[in-house]
Write an enzyme that holds these catalytic residues in place. Structure first.
Site, PDB file in Angstrom:
ATOM      1  N   ALA A   1      46.691  36.678  33.065  1.00 44.06           N
ATOM      2  CA  ALA A   1      46.262  37.084  31.723  1.00 44.06           C
ATOM      3  C   ALA A   1      45.410  38.342  31.660  1.00 44.06           C
ATOM      4  O   ALA A   1      45.233  38.898  30.578  1.00 44.06           O
ATOM      5  CB  ALA A   1      45.496  35.932  31.067  1.00 44.06           C
ATOM      6  N   ALA A   2      44.830  38.787  32.764  1.00 42.22           N
ATOM      7  CA  ALA A   2      43.921  39.944  32.706  1.00 42.22           C
ATOM      8  C   ALA A   2      44.680  41.220  32.306  1.00 42.22           C
ATOM      9  O   ALA A   2      45.864  41.359  32.633  1.00 42.22           O
ATOM     10  CB  ALA A   2      43.256  40.149  34.063  1.00 42.22           C
ATOM     11  N   PRO A   3      44.005  42.115  31.586  1.00 38.47           N
ATOM     12  CA  PRO A   3      42.611  42.067  31.140  1.00 38.47           C
ATOM     13  C   PRO A   3      42.379  41.293  29.850  1.00 38.47           C
ATOM     14  O   PRO A   3      41.265  41.260  29.347  1.00 38.47           O
ATOM     15  CB  PRO A   3      42.279  43.542  30.938  1.00 38.47           C
ATOM     16  CG  PRO A   3      43.571  44.153  30.516  1.00 38.47           C
ATOM     17  CD  PRO A   3      44.641  43.426  31.285  1.00 38.47           C
ATOM     18  N   GLY A   4      43.426  40.678  29.301  1.00 33.34           N
ATOM     19  CA  GLY A   4      43.239  39.802  28.159  1.00 33.34           C
ATOM     20  C   GLY A   4      43.691  40.354  26.829  1.00 33.34           C
ATOM     21  O   GLY A   4      43.431  39.736  25.789  1.00 33.34           O
ATOM     22  N   GLY A   5      44.380  41.478  26.814  1.00 37.12           N
ATOM     23  CA  GLY A   5      44.820  42.066  25.547  1.00 37.12           C
ATOM     24  C   GLY A   5      45.778  41.178  24.779  1.00 37.12           C
ATOM     25  O   GLY A   5      45.598  40.927  23.583  1.00 37.12           O
ATOM     26  N   LYS A   6      46.809  40.690  25.449  1.00 39.91           N
ATOM     27  CA  LYS A   6      47.783  39.835  24.777  1.00 39.91           C
ATOM     28  C   LYS A   6      47.154  38.493  24.395  1.00 39.91           C
ATOM     29  O   LYS A   6      47.462  37.922  23.347  1.00 39.91           O
ATOM     30  CB  LYS A   6      49.005  39.627  25.672  1.00 39.91           C
ATOM     31  CG  LYS A   6      49.730  40.924  26.046  1.00 39.91           C
ATOM     32  CD  LYS A   6      50.879  40.643  26.993  1.00 39.91           C
ATOM     33  CE  LYS A   6      51.473  41.921  27.536  1.00 39.91           C
ATOM     34  NZ  LYS A   6      50.525  42.648  28.436  1.00 39.91           N
TER      35      LYS A   6
ATOM     36  N   ASP B   1      53.060  37.153  31.955  1.00 44.05           N
ATOM     37  CA  ASP B   1      52.882  38.605  32.051  1.00 44.05           C
ATOM     38  C   ASP B   1      52.775  38.930  33.535  1.00 44.05           C
ATOM     39  O   ASP B   1      51.690  39.099  34.079  1.00 44.05           O
ATOM     40  CB  ASP B   1      51.628  39.017  31.283  1.00 44.05           C
ATOM     41  CG  ASP B   1      51.521  40.520  31.112  1.00 44.05           C
ATOM     42  OD1 ASP B   1      52.462  41.229  31.505  1.00 44.05           O
ATOM     43  OD2 ASP B   1      50.488  40.980  30.598  1.00 44.05           O
TER      44      ASP B   1
ATOM     45  N   CYS C   1      55.362  45.421  32.777  1.00 44.33           N
ATOM     46  CA  CYS C   1      55.254  46.833  32.384  1.00 44.33           C
ATOM     47  C   CYS C   1      55.995  47.679  33.422  1.00 44.33           C
ATOM     48  O   CYS C   1      55.501  48.706  33.880  1.00 44.33           O
ATOM     49  CB  CYS C   1      53.801  47.264  32.224  1.00 44.33           C
ATOM     50  SG  CYS C   1      52.736  46.924  33.646  1.00 44.33           S
TER      51      CYS C   1
END
Length: 451
Positions: A268-273, A337, A390
Protein backbone atom coordinates in the site's frame (compact mmCIF):
# COMPACT_ATOMS: atom_id res chain seq x y z
CA UNK A 1 36.90 31.87 8.84
CA UNK A 2 33.73 30.00 7.84
CA UNK A 3 32.83 27.03 9.94
CA UNK A 4 32.71 23.61 8.32
CA UNK A 5 30.19 20.83 8.45
CA UNK A 6 30.43 17.35 7.00
CA UNK A 7 28.11 16.10 4.29
CA UNK A 8 26.23 12.79 4.69
CA UNK A 9 28.95 11.04 2.68
CA UNK A 10 31.98 12.73 4.07
CA UNK A 11 33.47 15.74 2.29
CA UNK A 12 33.89 19.06 4.05
CA UNK A 13 31.41 21.80 3.31
CA UNK A 14 31.82 25.47 4.21
CA UNK A 15 28.96 27.77 5.14
CA UNK A 16 28.84 28.90 1.50
CA UNK A 17 27.97 25.46 0.15
CA UNK A 18 28.85 24.62 -3.44
CA UNK A 19 25.58 23.08 -4.64
CA UNK A 20 27.28 21.34 -7.59
CA UNK A 21 29.59 19.48 -5.21
CA UNK A 22 26.63 18.50 -3.07
CA UNK A 23 24.79 17.24 -6.17
CA UNK A 24 27.86 15.22 -7.19
CA UNK A 25 27.86 13.70 -3.71
CA UNK A 26 24.27 12.55 -4.34
CA UNK A 27 24.88 11.12 -7.80
CA UNK A 28 28.25 9.40 -7.25
CA UNK A 29 26.84 6.38 -5.36
CA UNK A 30 24.08 6.04 -7.98
CA UNK A 31 26.72 5.76 -10.69
CA UNK A 32 28.17 2.91 -8.64
CA UNK A 33 24.71 1.29 -8.54
CA UNK A 34 24.26 2.05 -4.84
CA UNK A 35 20.94 3.45 -3.65
CA UNK A 36 18.69 5.84 -5.55
CA UNK A 37 17.69 9.49 -5.64
CA UNK A 38 15.04 8.67 -3.06
CA UNK A 39 17.64 7.32 -0.64
CA UNK A 40 20.48 9.85 -1.14
CA UNK A 41 18.82 13.15 -2.02
CA UNK A 42 16.90 13.72 1.26
CA UNK A 43 20.14 13.77 3.31
CA UNK A 44 21.70 16.26 0.91
CA UNK A 45 18.62 18.49 1.03
CA UNK A 46 18.90 18.54 4.82
CA UNK A 47 22.45 19.96 4.44
CA UNK A 48 21.37 22.46 1.79
CA UNK A 49 20.29 26.05 2.51
CA UNK A 50 16.52 26.38 1.90
CA UNK A 51 17.00 28.88 -0.91
CA UNK A 52 19.19 26.38 -2.83
CA UNK A 53 17.12 23.22 -2.44
CA UNK A 54 15.22 23.69 -5.69
CA UNK A 55 18.53 24.09 -7.55
CA UNK A 56 19.95 20.95 -5.93
CA UNK A 57 16.93 18.92 -7.00
CA UNK A 58 17.08 20.42 -10.49
CA UNK A 59 20.74 19.46 -10.89
CA UNK A 60 20.20 15.90 -9.65
CA UNK A 61 16.99 15.14 -11.50
CA UNK A 62 18.05 16.92 -14.69
CA UNK A 63 21.38 15.10 -14.87
CA UNK A 64 19.78 11.70 -14.23
CA UNK A 65 17.05 12.42 -16.76
CA UNK A 66 19.65 12.91 -19.53
CA UNK A 67 22.23 10.52 -18.10
CA UNK A 68 22.86 8.37 -21.18
CA UNK A 69 23.34 11.36 -23.47
CA UNK A 70 25.60 13.03 -20.92
CA UNK A 71 27.65 9.84 -20.47
CA UNK A 72 28.17 9.64 -24.23
CA UNK A 73 29.32 13.27 -24.32
CA UNK A 74 31.65 12.76 -21.36
CA UNK A 75 33.25 9.76 -23.03
CA UNK A 76 33.79 11.87 -26.15
CA UNK A 77 35.37 14.72 -24.21
CA UNK A 78 37.68 12.77 -21.89
CA UNK A 79 40.91 11.20 -23.09
CA UNK A 80 40.51 8.47 -20.47
CA UNK A 81 37.70 7.70 -18.02
CA UNK A 82 37.85 8.60 -14.35
CA UNK A 83 39.06 5.95 -11.93
CA UNK A 84 36.45 4.19 -9.75
CA UNK A 85 37.53 6.24 -6.72
CA UNK A 86 36.79 9.43 -8.70
CA UNK A 87 33.15 8.69 -9.45
CA UNK A 88 32.27 11.97 -7.74
CA UNK A 89 34.17 13.73 -10.53
CA UNK A 90 32.28 11.73 -13.14
CA UNK A 91 29.03 12.85 -11.51
CA UNK A 92 30.24 16.45 -11.39
CA UNK A 93 31.14 16.39 -15.09
CA UNK A 94 27.66 15.13 -15.97
CA UNK A 95 26.17 17.91 -13.86
CA UNK A 96 28.33 20.49 -15.62
CA UNK A 97 27.38 19.23 -19.07
CA UNK A 98 23.69 19.17 -18.17
CA UNK A 99 23.82 22.81 -17.07
CA UNK A 100 25.45 23.93 -20.31
CA UNK A 101 23.24 21.75 -22.50
CA UNK A 102 19.77 21.86 -20.96
CA UNK A 103 19.39 24.34 -18.11
CA UNK A 104 18.62 28.04 -17.99
CA UNK A 105 21.56 28.66 -15.68
CA UNK A 106 23.91 31.28 -17.21
CA UNK A 107 26.89 29.52 -18.75
CA UNK A 108 29.47 31.57 -16.86
CA UNK A 109 27.87 30.69 -13.51
CA UNK A 110 27.56 27.01 -14.40
CA UNK A 111 31.20 26.88 -15.48
CA UNK A 112 32.61 28.73 -12.49
CA UNK A 113 30.65 26.84 -9.82
CA UNK A 114 31.28 23.43 -11.42
CA UNK A 115 35.02 24.02 -11.74
CA UNK A 116 35.22 25.32 -8.16
CA UNK A 117 33.37 22.21 -6.97
CA UNK A 118 36.49 20.15 -7.74
CA UNK A 119 38.17 21.95 -4.81
CA UNK A 120 35.25 21.25 -2.48
CA UNK A 121 35.55 17.58 -3.44
CA UNK A 122 39.20 17.77 -2.33
CA UNK A 123 40.49 17.05 -5.84
CA UNK A 124 42.23 20.27 -6.92
CA UNK A 125 44.16 18.40 -9.64
CA UNK A 126 40.89 18.18 -11.59
CA UNK A 127 40.22 21.92 -11.71
CA UNK A 128 42.22 22.56 -14.88
CA UNK A 129 40.76 19.46 -16.54
CA UNK A 130 37.18 20.52 -15.84
CA UNK A 131 37.79 24.04 -17.07
CA UNK A 132 39.21 22.73 -20.35
CA UNK A 133 36.59 20.03 -20.93
CA UNK A 134 33.55 22.20 -20.21
CA UNK A 135 34.86 25.09 -22.31
CA UNK A 136 35.53 22.69 -25.17
CA UNK A 137 31.94 21.49 -24.98
CA UNK A 138 30.80 25.11 -25.13
CA UNK A 139 32.82 25.71 -28.29
CA UNK A 140 32.13 22.41 -30.05
CA UNK A 141 28.66 21.41 -28.85
CA UNK A 142 27.06 21.11 -32.29
CA UNK A 143 29.98 19.16 -33.76
CA UNK A 144 30.24 16.79 -30.80
CA UNK A 145 26.54 16.01 -30.80
CA UNK A 146 26.50 15.52 -34.56
CA UNK A 147 29.29 12.96 -34.17
CA UNK A 148 27.07 11.08 -31.68
CA UNK A 149 24.00 11.11 -33.91
CA UNK A 150 24.34 7.38 -34.71
CA UNK A 151 24.92 6.34 -31.10
CA UNK A 152 21.67 4.69 -29.84
CA UNK A 153 22.37 5.67 -26.23
CA UNK A 154 22.67 9.32 -27.28
CA UNK A 155 19.67 9.17 -29.59
CA UNK A 156 17.25 7.38 -27.28
CA UNK A 157 18.77 8.24 -23.88
CA UNK A 158 17.85 4.81 -22.49
CA UNK A 159 19.83 1.59 -22.01
CA UNK A 160 19.94 -0.81 -24.96
CA UNK A 161 17.99 -3.55 -23.16
CA UNK A 162 15.19 -1.11 -22.38
CA UNK A 163 14.86 0.12 -25.97
CA UNK A 164 14.93 -3.44 -27.34
CA UNK A 165 12.28 -4.67 -24.91
CA UNK A 166 10.10 -1.64 -25.58
CA UNK A 167 10.33 -2.16 -29.35
CA UNK A 168 9.24 -5.77 -28.87
CA UNK A 169 6.37 -4.93 -26.50
CA UNK A 170 5.09 -1.81 -28.24
CA UNK A 171 6.21 -1.59 -31.89
CA UNK A 172 3.72 1.23 -32.53
CA UNK A 173 4.41 3.23 -29.37
CA UNK A 174 8.04 2.77 -28.34
CA UNK A 175 9.41 6.05 -29.70
CA UNK A 176 6.61 8.07 -28.10
CA UNK A 177 7.23 6.34 -24.75
CA UNK A 178 10.96 7.09 -24.87
CA UNK A 179 10.29 10.74 -25.70
CA UNK A 180 7.71 11.06 -22.92
CA UNK A 181 10.14 9.51 -20.41
CA UNK A 182 12.58 12.35 -21.03
CA UNK A 183 10.07 15.06 -20.15
CA UNK A 184 9.40 16.39 -16.68
CA UNK A 185 6.09 15.09 -15.34
CA UNK A 186 3.39 17.60 -14.38
CA UNK A 187 2.33 18.19 -10.79
CA UNK A 188 -1.06 16.53 -10.44
CA UNK A 189 -3.28 16.81 -7.37
CA UNK A 190 -6.12 14.76 -5.94
CA UNK A 191 -8.97 16.70 -4.39
CA UNK A 192 -10.25 15.36 -1.06
CA UNK A 193 -13.96 15.29 -1.79
CA UNK A 194 -14.72 14.98 1.92
CA UNK A 195 -13.58 18.59 2.27
CA UNK A 196 -14.42 20.20 -1.06
CA UNK A 197 -15.53 19.52 -4.59
CA UNK A 198 -13.08 19.67 -7.47
CA UNK A 199 -14.76 22.86 -8.67
CA UNK A 200 -14.29 24.47 -5.27
CA UNK A 201 -10.64 23.41 -5.16
CA UNK A 202 -10.04 24.82 -8.63
CA UNK A 203 -11.64 28.12 -7.64
CA UNK A 204 -9.43 28.35 -4.52
CA UNK A 205 -6.32 27.72 -6.57
CA UNK A 206 -7.28 30.30 -9.18
CA UNK A 207 -8.08 32.85 -6.47
CA UNK A 208 -4.56 32.33 -5.12
CA UNK A 209 -3.12 33.01 -8.57
CA UNK A 210 -2.31 29.35 -9.27
CA UNK A 211 -3.08 28.15 -12.79
CA UNK A 212 -4.64 24.67 -12.78
CA UNK A 213 -6.93 22.56 -14.94
CA UNK A 214 -9.12 19.51 -14.41
CA UNK A 215 -7.77 16.08 -15.34
CA UNK A 216 -9.41 14.35 -18.26
CA UNK A 217 -10.05 10.92 -16.74
CA UNK A 218 -10.02 11.26 -12.96
CA UNK A 219 -13.03 12.96 -11.41
CA UNK A 220 -10.85 14.13 -8.50
CA UNK A 221 -7.75 15.24 -10.39
CA UNK A 222 -6.25 18.68 -11.03
CA UNK A 223 -3.02 19.43 -12.90
CA UNK A 224 -0.98 22.55 -12.19
CA UNK A 225 0.42 24.53 -15.11
CA UNK A 226 3.70 24.85 -13.19
CA UNK A 227 5.20 22.85 -10.34
CA UNK A 228 5.46 24.56 -6.97
CA UNK A 229 5.93 23.91 -3.26
CA UNK A 230 2.84 21.89 -2.34
CA UNK A 231 2.83 23.30 1.17
CA UNK A 232 1.98 26.67 -0.37
CA UNK A 233 -1.21 25.29 -1.96
CA UNK A 234 -4.39 26.51 -0.25
CA UNK A 235 -5.74 23.70 1.93
CA UNK A 236 -2.85 21.27 1.39
CA UNK A 237 -1.64 21.20 4.98
CA UNK A 238 -5.24 20.72 6.13
CA UNK A 239 -5.66 17.67 3.89
CA UNK A 240 -7.84 19.23 1.20
CA UNK A 241 -5.36 18.25 -1.51
CA UNK A 242 -2.81 15.48 -2.08
CA UNK A 243 -0.19 14.86 -4.76
CA UNK A 244 -1.12 11.89 -6.94
CA UNK A 245 -0.76 11.20 -10.65
CA UNK A 246 -3.97 10.90 -12.61
CA UNK A 247 -3.29 7.30 -13.65
CA UNK A 248 -2.94 6.25 -10.01
CA UNK A 249 -6.26 7.92 -9.20
CA UNK A 250 -8.11 5.56 -11.54
CA UNK A 251 -7.79 2.60 -9.14
CA UNK A 252 -10.75 3.79 -7.04
CA UNK A 253 -13.08 3.74 -10.05
CA UNK A 254 -12.20 0.11 -10.76
CA UNK A 255 -12.72 -1.13 -7.20
CA UNK A 256 -16.48 -0.46 -7.37
CA UNK A 257 -16.67 0.44 -3.67
CA UNK A 258 -19.98 0.09 -1.86
CA UNK A 259 -21.04 0.80 1.76
CA UNK A 260 -20.35 -2.04 4.17
CA UNK A 261 -17.57 -3.72 2.17
CA UNK A 262 -14.29 -4.98 3.59
CA UNK A 263 -11.31 -3.72 1.58
CA UNK A 264 -7.64 -4.72 1.47
CA UNK A 265 -4.93 -2.53 -0.05
CA UNK A 266 -1.84 -4.72 -0.48
CA UNK A 267 1.65 -3.25 -1.03
CA UNK A 268 0.00 0.00 0.00
CA UNK A 269 2.87 2.49 0.44
CA UNK A 270 3.01 5.42 0.19
CA UNK A 271 -0.76 5.31 0.65
CA UNK A 272 -2.13 7.47 -2.17
CA UNK A 273 -4.65 4.96 -3.45
CA UNK A 274 -5.53 3.95 0.11
CA UNK A 275 -6.31 7.53 1.14
CA UNK A 276 -8.26 8.08 -2.06
CA UNK A 277 -10.56 5.13 -1.46
CA UNK A 278 -11.15 6.28 2.13
CA UNK A 279 -12.01 9.77 0.89
CA UNK A 280 -14.57 8.58 -1.66
CA UNK A 281 -16.10 5.70 0.34
CA UNK A 282 -16.56 6.72 4.00
CA UNK A 283 -19.09 3.94 4.74
CA UNK A 284 -16.84 0.93 4.23
CA UNK A 285 -17.01 -1.67 6.99
CA UNK A 286 -13.24 -2.15 7.33
CA UNK A 287 -10.07 -1.20 5.46
CA UNK A 288 -6.69 -2.88 5.92
CA UNK A 289 -3.40 -1.74 4.39
CA UNK A 290 -0.39 -4.08 4.18
CA UNK A 291 3.18 -2.90 3.56
CA UNK A 292 6.35 -4.95 3.91
CA UNK A 293 8.90 -2.23 4.71
CA UNK A 294 8.54 -0.41 8.07
CA UNK A 295 9.80 2.93 6.72
CA UNK A 296 7.27 2.83 3.89
CA UNK A 297 4.52 1.79 6.30
CA UNK A 298 5.34 4.93 8.29
CA UNK A 299 4.76 7.00 5.16
CA UNK A 300 1.26 5.51 4.95
CA UNK A 301 0.64 6.48 8.57
CA UNK A 302 1.91 10.00 7.93
CA UNK A 303 -0.42 10.46 4.95
CA UNK A 304 -3.40 9.12 6.88
CA UNK A 305 -2.58 11.50 9.73
CA UNK A 306 -2.43 14.56 7.46
CA UNK A 307 -5.81 13.68 5.98
CA UNK A 308 -7.30 12.82 9.39
CA UNK A 309 -8.06 9.29 8.22
CA UNK A 310 -5.86 7.39 10.66
CA UNK A 311 -8.85 5.99 12.62
CA UNK A 312 -10.49 4.57 9.49
CA UNK A 313 -7.78 2.14 8.45
CA UNK A 314 -5.58 -0.56 9.95
CA UNK A 315 -1.98 -0.43 8.71
CA UNK A 316 0.01 -3.67 9.04
CA UNK A 317 3.73 -4.07 8.45
CA UNK A 318 3.54 -7.47 6.82
CA UNK A 319 4.31 -9.50 3.70
CA UNK A 320 1.57 -9.60 1.06
CA UNK A 321 3.01 -12.86 -0.28
CA UNK A 322 2.17 -14.63 3.01
CA UNK A 323 -0.96 -14.86 5.17
CA UNK A 324 0.65 -14.77 8.63
CA UNK A 325 -1.07 -11.46 9.35
CA UNK A 326 -4.55 -12.46 8.14
CA UNK A 327 -7.27 -12.98 10.76
CA UNK A 328 -9.37 -15.25 8.52
CA UNK A 329 -12.15 -12.90 7.45
CA UNK A 330 -12.37 -12.42 3.66
CA UNK A 331 -12.11 -9.07 1.86
CA UNK A 332 -14.79 -8.10 -0.67
CA UNK A 333 -12.37 -5.88 -2.58
CA UNK A 334 -8.60 -6.29 -2.89
CA UNK A 335 -6.21 -3.85 -4.52
CA UNK A 336 -2.90 -5.45 -5.49
CA UNK A 337 -0.61 -2.53 -6.28
CA UNK A 338 2.23 -4.89 -7.03
CA UNK A 339 5.95 -4.09 -6.69
CA UNK A 340 7.22 -3.53 -10.22
CA UNK A 341 9.98 -2.08 -12.38
CA UNK A 342 8.53 1.44 -12.18
CA UNK A 343 9.13 1.87 -15.91
CA UNK A 344 5.91 3.83 -16.31
CA UNK A 345 7.04 6.56 -13.90
CA UNK A 346 10.55 7.22 -15.20
CA UNK A 347 9.62 10.88 -15.67
CA UNK A 348 9.31 11.16 -11.88
CA UNK A 349 12.16 8.78 -11.05
CA UNK A 350 14.70 9.18 -13.89
CA UNK A 351 17.32 7.11 -12.06
CA UNK A 352 15.21 4.02 -12.86
CA UNK A 353 16.70 4.04 -16.36
CA UNK A 354 20.19 3.62 -14.91
CA UNK A 355 19.49 1.43 -11.88
CA UNK A 356 17.07 -1.09 -13.40
CA UNK A 357 18.40 -4.14 -15.26
CA UNK A 358 16.69 -6.28 -17.88
CA UNK A 359 16.93 -9.39 -15.71
CA UNK A 360 15.00 -7.59 -12.95
CA UNK A 361 11.77 -7.89 -14.92
CA UNK A 362 11.57 -11.69 -14.81
CA UNK A 363 12.35 -11.72 -11.08
CA UNK A 364 9.68 -9.11 -10.40
CA UNK A 365 7.15 -11.08 -12.45
CA UNK A 366 7.60 -14.07 -10.13
CA UNK A 367 7.03 -11.86 -7.09
CA UNK A 368 3.93 -10.34 -8.66
CA UNK A 369 2.42 -13.70 -9.53
CA UNK A 370 3.15 -15.01 -6.03
CA UNK A 371 1.45 -12.06 -4.34
CA UNK A 372 -1.55 -12.33 -6.64
CA UNK A 373 -1.98 -16.07 -6.02
CA UNK A 374 -1.64 -15.61 -2.26
CA UNK A 375 -4.14 -12.78 -1.92
CA UNK A 376 -6.65 -14.52 -4.17
CA UNK A 377 -7.32 -16.87 -1.25
CA UNK A 378 -8.57 -13.89 0.80
CA UNK A 379 -11.28 -13.01 -1.73
CA UNK A 380 -14.76 -14.56 -1.35
CA UNK A 381 -16.88 -15.77 -4.30
CA UNK A 382 -18.27 -12.70 -6.03
CA UNK A 383 -15.41 -10.53 -4.77
CA UNK A 384 -13.34 -8.21 -6.97
CA UNK A 385 -9.57 -7.85 -7.22
CA UNK A 386 -7.83 -4.99 -9.02
CA UNK A 387 -4.26 -5.64 -10.14
CA UNK A 388 -2.13 -2.55 -10.80
CA UNK A 389 1.46 -1.69 -11.67
CA UNK A 390 3.31 1.45 -12.78
CA UNK A 391 5.10 -0.57 -15.47
CA UNK A 392 4.84 -0.44 -19.25
CA UNK A 393 6.19 -3.97 -19.84
CA UNK A 394 3.66 -6.69 -20.62
CA UNK A 395 5.76 -9.27 -18.75
CA UNK A 396 4.68 -7.59 -15.51
CA UNK A 397 1.16 -6.82 -16.66
CA UNK A 398 -1.11 -8.65 -19.08
CA UNK A 399 1.11 -11.73 -19.17
CA UNK A 400 0.88 -12.00 -15.37
CA UNK A 401 -2.91 -11.94 -15.62
CA UNK A 402 -2.87 -14.48 -18.45
CA UNK A 403 -0.69 -16.84 -16.40
CA UNK A 404 -2.82 -16.36 -13.30
CA UNK A 405 -6.08 -17.12 -15.12
CA UNK A 406 -4.62 -20.40 -16.33
CA UNK A 407 -3.70 -21.32 -12.75
CA UNK A 408 -6.95 -20.32 -11.02
CA UNK A 409 -10.11 -22.05 -12.22
CA UNK A 410 -12.36 -19.66 -10.28
CA UNK A 411 -10.76 -16.46 -11.62
CA UNK A 412 -12.65 -14.42 -14.22
CA UNK A 413 -11.23 -11.54 -16.22
CA UNK A 414 -13.50 -8.47 -16.33
CA UNK A 415 -12.70 -6.26 -19.35
CA UNK A 416 -12.30 -2.57 -18.48
CA UNK A 417 -14.52 -0.28 -20.52
CA UNK A 418 -12.87 3.13 -20.22
CA UNK A 419 -11.86 6.16 -22.31
CA UNK A 420 -8.26 5.93 -21.11
CA UNK A 421 -5.35 3.73 -22.10
CA UNK A 422 -5.25 0.89 -24.60
CA UNK A 423 -7.40 -2.22 -24.26
CA UNK A 424 -5.33 -5.40 -24.08
CA UNK A 425 -6.42 -9.05 -24.19
CA UNK A 426 -6.21 -8.82 -20.40
CA UNK A 427 -6.50 -5.45 -18.67
CA UNK A 428 -5.75 -1.99 -19.93
CA UNK A 429 -2.40 -0.24 -20.48
CA UNK A 430 -1.70 3.47 -20.10
CA UNK A 431 1.43 5.08 -21.56
CA UNK A 432 3.11 8.21 -20.17
CA UNK A 433 1.61 11.30 -21.78
CA UNK A 434 3.33 14.68 -22.26
CA UNK A 435 1.67 17.01 -19.81
CA UNK A 436 -0.62 14.18 -18.68
CA UNK A 437 -0.68 10.92 -16.75
CA UNK A 438 2.10 8.40 -16.12
CA UNK A 439 2.43 4.91 -17.55
CA UNK A 440 0.24 2.44 -15.67
CA UNK A 441 -1.52 -0.90 -16.01
CA UNK A 442 -4.81 -2.15 -14.57
CA UNK A 443 -6.67 -5.44 -14.69
CA UNK A 444 -9.89 -6.42 -12.92
CA UNK A 445 -10.59 -9.98 -11.78
CA UNK A 446 -13.67 -11.43 -10.09
CA UNK A 447 -14.03 -14.70 -8.22
CA UNK A 448 -16.64 -17.04 -9.69
CA UNK A 449 -19.64 -18.05 -7.59
CA UNK A 450 -20.45 -21.24 -9.52
CA UNK A 451 -17.25 -23.33 -9.61
Amino acid sequence: MPTETVSPRGFALADAINIRALAADVLAPLLRQHGSLNTHLPDALAHCPPQDRALLQQLCYGSMRELFRLQALAQKLLQKPFKPQDMDLQALLLIGLWQLRSSRIPAHAALHETVEATLVLNKPWAKKLFNAVLRRYQREQDTLEQQLADDPCFTWNHPDWFVSKLQHNWPDHWQHILAANDEQAPLTLRVNRRQQSREQALARLNAAGIDASTCRFSADGLTLAQAMDVNALPGFEQGALSVQDEAAQLAVQLLDLQPGLRVLDACAAPGGKLCHLLEVAPELQAVTAVELEPARAQRIADNLQRLNLQLECQVLTADASSRDWWQGQPYDRILVDAPCSGTGVIRRHPDIKWLRRGEDIAALAQVQLGILANLWQLLPPGGRLVYATCSIFSQENERIIERFLKQQADARHAPIEAPWGEARPFGRQLFPQPGGHDGFYYAVLSKATDT
